[in-house]
Write a protein that holds these residues in place. Structure first.
Motif, PDB file in Angstrom:
ATOM      1  N   GLY A  13       0.806  -1.214   0.000  1.00  0.00           N
ATOM      2  CA  GLY A  13       0.000   0.000   0.000  1.00  0.00           C
ATOM      3  C   GLY A  13       0.840   1.264   0.000  1.00  0.00           C
ATOM      4  O   GLY A  13       2.067   1.229  -0.127  1.00  0.00           O
ATOM      5  N   PRO A  14       0.186   2.425   0.152  1.00  0.00           N
ATOM      6  CA  PRO A  14       0.887   3.709   0.180  1.00  0.00           C
ATOM      7  C   PRO A  14       1.871   3.799   1.354  1.00  0.00           C
ATOM      8  O   PRO A  14       1.662   3.185   2.399  1.00  0.00           O
ATOM      9  N   THR A  15       2.920   4.565   1.159  1.00  0.00           N
ATOM     10  CA  THR A  15       3.914   4.779   2.208  1.00  0.00           C
ATOM     11  C   THR A  15       4.162   6.274   2.382  1.00  0.00           C
ATOM     12  O   THR A  15       3.760   7.093   1.546  1.00  0.00           O
ATOM     13  N   GLY A  16       4.840   6.626   3.458  1.00  0.00           N
ATOM     14  CA  GLY A  16       5.146   8.034   3.721  1.00  0.00           C
ATOM     15  C   GLY A  16       4.029   8.725   4.473  1.00  0.00           C
ATOM     16  O   GLY A  16       3.117   8.093   5.015  1.00  0.00           O
ATOM     17  N   HIS A  17       4.084  10.039   4.525  1.00  0.00           N
ATOM     18  CA  HIS A  17       3.085  10.830   5.237  1.00  0.00           C
ATOM     19  C   HIS A  17       1.728  10.696   4.564  1.00  0.00           C
ATOM     20  O   HIS A  17       1.595  10.882   3.352  1.00  0.00           O
ATOM     21  N   VAL A  18       0.724  10.393   5.356  1.00  0.00           N
ATOM     22  CA  VAL A  18      -0.589  10.070   4.794  1.00  0.00           C
ATOM     23  C   VAL A  18      -1.195  11.244   4.032  1.00  0.00           C
ATOM     24  O   VAL A  18      -1.885  11.061   3.017  1.00  0.00           O
ATOM     25  N   THR A  67       0.109  13.287   2.067  1.00  0.00           N
ATOM     26  CA  THR A  67       0.629  13.473   0.714  1.00  0.00           C
ATOM     27  C   THR A  67      -0.147  12.676  -0.321  1.00  0.00           C
ATOM     28  O   THR A  67       0.056  12.864  -1.519  1.00  0.00           O
ATOM     29  N   HIS A  68      -1.024  11.806   0.133  1.00  0.00           N
ATOM     30  CA  HIS A  68      -1.797  10.977  -0.793  1.00  0.00           C
ATOM     31  C   HIS A  68      -3.195  11.531  -1.062  1.00  0.00           C
ATOM     32  O   HIS A  68      -3.964  10.925  -1.817  1.00  0.00           O
ATOM     33  N   VAL A 108      -0.717  20.529  11.592  1.00  0.00           N
ATOM     34  CA  VAL A 108      -0.314  21.787  10.953  1.00  0.00           C
ATOM     35  C   VAL A 108       0.144  21.536   9.520  1.00  0.00           C
ATOM     36  O   VAL A 108      -0.229  22.274   8.593  1.00  0.00           O
ATOM     37  N   ASP A 109       0.956  20.495   9.318  1.00  0.00           N
ATOM     38  CA  ASP A 109       1.447  20.185   7.970  1.00  0.00           C
ATOM     39  C   ASP A 109       0.291  19.844   7.032  1.00  0.00           C
ATOM     40  O   ASP A 109       0.288  20.246   5.858  1.00  0.00           O
ATOM     41  N   THR A 110      -0.679  19.096   7.530  1.00  0.00           N
ATOM     42  CA  THR A 110      -1.823  18.715   6.690  1.00  0.00           C
ATOM     43  C   THR A 110      -2.667  19.924   6.338  1.00  0.00           C
ATOM     44  O   THR A 110      -3.097  20.076   5.185  1.00  0.00           O
ATOM     45  N   LYS A 111      -2.892  20.810   7.284  1.00  0.00           N
ATOM     46  CA  LYS A 111      -3.675  22.009   7.007  1.00  0.00           C
ATOM     47  C   LYS A 111      -2.947  22.905   6.006  1.00  0.00           C
ATOM     48  O   LYS A 111      -3.577  23.478   5.104  1.00  0.00           O
ATOM     49  N   ASP A 112      -1.619  23.009   6.140  1.00  0.00           N
ATOM     50  CA  ASP A 112      -0.839  23.780   5.165  1.00  0.00           C
ATOM     51  C   ASP A 112      -0.912  23.140   3.783  1.00  0.00           C
ATOM     52  O   ASP A 112      -1.035  23.835   2.764  1.00  0.00           O
ATOM     53  N   HIS A 113      -0.843  21.820   3.754  1.00  0.00           N
ATOM     54  CA  HIS A 113      -0.909  21.096   2.479  1.00  0.00           C
ATOM     55  C   HIS A 113      -2.262  21.300   1.807  1.00  0.00           C
ATOM     56  O   HIS A 113      -2.335  21.532   0.596  1.00  0.00           O
TER      57      HIS A 113
END
Length: 237
Positions: free
Chosen positions: A179-184, A186-187, A209-214
């Motif tokens: 399955g997917p890898t890395g920070h969730v 980013t998918h 914070v990172d998800t809201k910025d993304h």
């Protein structure tokens, strides 16, 4: 006001997470996603008074009279998590009233839940509420370190088979798998058919914070992204 609850059962969910079923001594109401607090006195050697410990935990269940469930991860240097993991069925624990800002806003909108680690706990409660009352599509993104750490995987996989409008994406940061890898987070753009929906985010402060910025970079308006709201203050510059 604080209330007492009796632990009626304990289930080992992952090597470090236990689920506790609690029967409270009174009925109470709350919105799925809100948290309670575990409260107890910790003896401090050399101190005249015991230390009052108060730690927040979020029920994974929807309101049901006087019963709720908590999923708690043990941290070796933790205080409340060690205390709870040392409990047995029949033990009585003191809890605080349920409160919090992370609740379902609009059940008529398509929704996305994004969580990592034990940030999944409010999401499970809100997901159950949405599947009962919501009318749109729901995507559930959950990030963990390894497959062994995934909480509620069997429950989520079962819900997917029961609800055509639900899809679940797991992403692992410390294990190579199919399955997917890395920070969730980013998918999100790769797995979503459009971003016109409400987003609910919960996890460690940096992840939130990172998800809201993304999401902001992707053009999602701030008023369609919901979290507890205190996470920015926890990030060190």
């Amino acid at each position: 006001m604080p209330f007492e609850g009796t632990i009626t059962s304990i289930h080992q969910m992952t090597p470090r997470v236990k689920q506790f079923v609690i029967e409270a001594d009174r009925e109470f109401e709350f919105d799925p996603g809100q948290h309670t607090t575990v409260q107890f006195e910790r003896d401090e050697p050399g101190e005249d008074e015991d230390e009052q410990v108060v730690r927040p935990y979020t029920p994974t269940s929807t309101p049901a009279a006087n019963t709720f469930t908590l999923a708690i991860k043990r941290y070796d240097d933790g205080t409340a998590s060690v205390y709870m993991h040392d409990r047995d069925p029949g033990d009585i624990v003191t809890f605080g009233d349920l409160d919090g800002n992370l609740t379902l806003r609009n059940a008529d909108e398509d929704v996305v839940f994004v969580s990592t680690g034990t940030g999944i706990t409010p999401m499970m409660a809100m997901l159950k509420q949405y599947l009962e009352t919501g009318t749109g599509e729901v995507q559930f993104f959950y990030g963990e370190k390894t497959q062994e750490d995934l909480m509620y995987r069997e429950t989520l996989d079962q819900l997917v088979t029961e609800h055509d409008r639900l899809s679940v994406v797991y992403s692992l940061s410390e294990e190579d798998w199919v399955g997917p890898t890395g920070h969730v987070q980013t998918h999100l753009e790769d797995r979503l058919d459009g971003l016109e929906r409400d987003f609910y985010v919960c996890g460690v402060p940096q992840m939130v914070v990172d998800t809201k910025d993304h999401l902001a970079d992707l053009g999602v308006p701030d008023d369609r992204v919901f979290s507890e709201g205190w996470e920015e203050g926890e990030i060190e510059e």
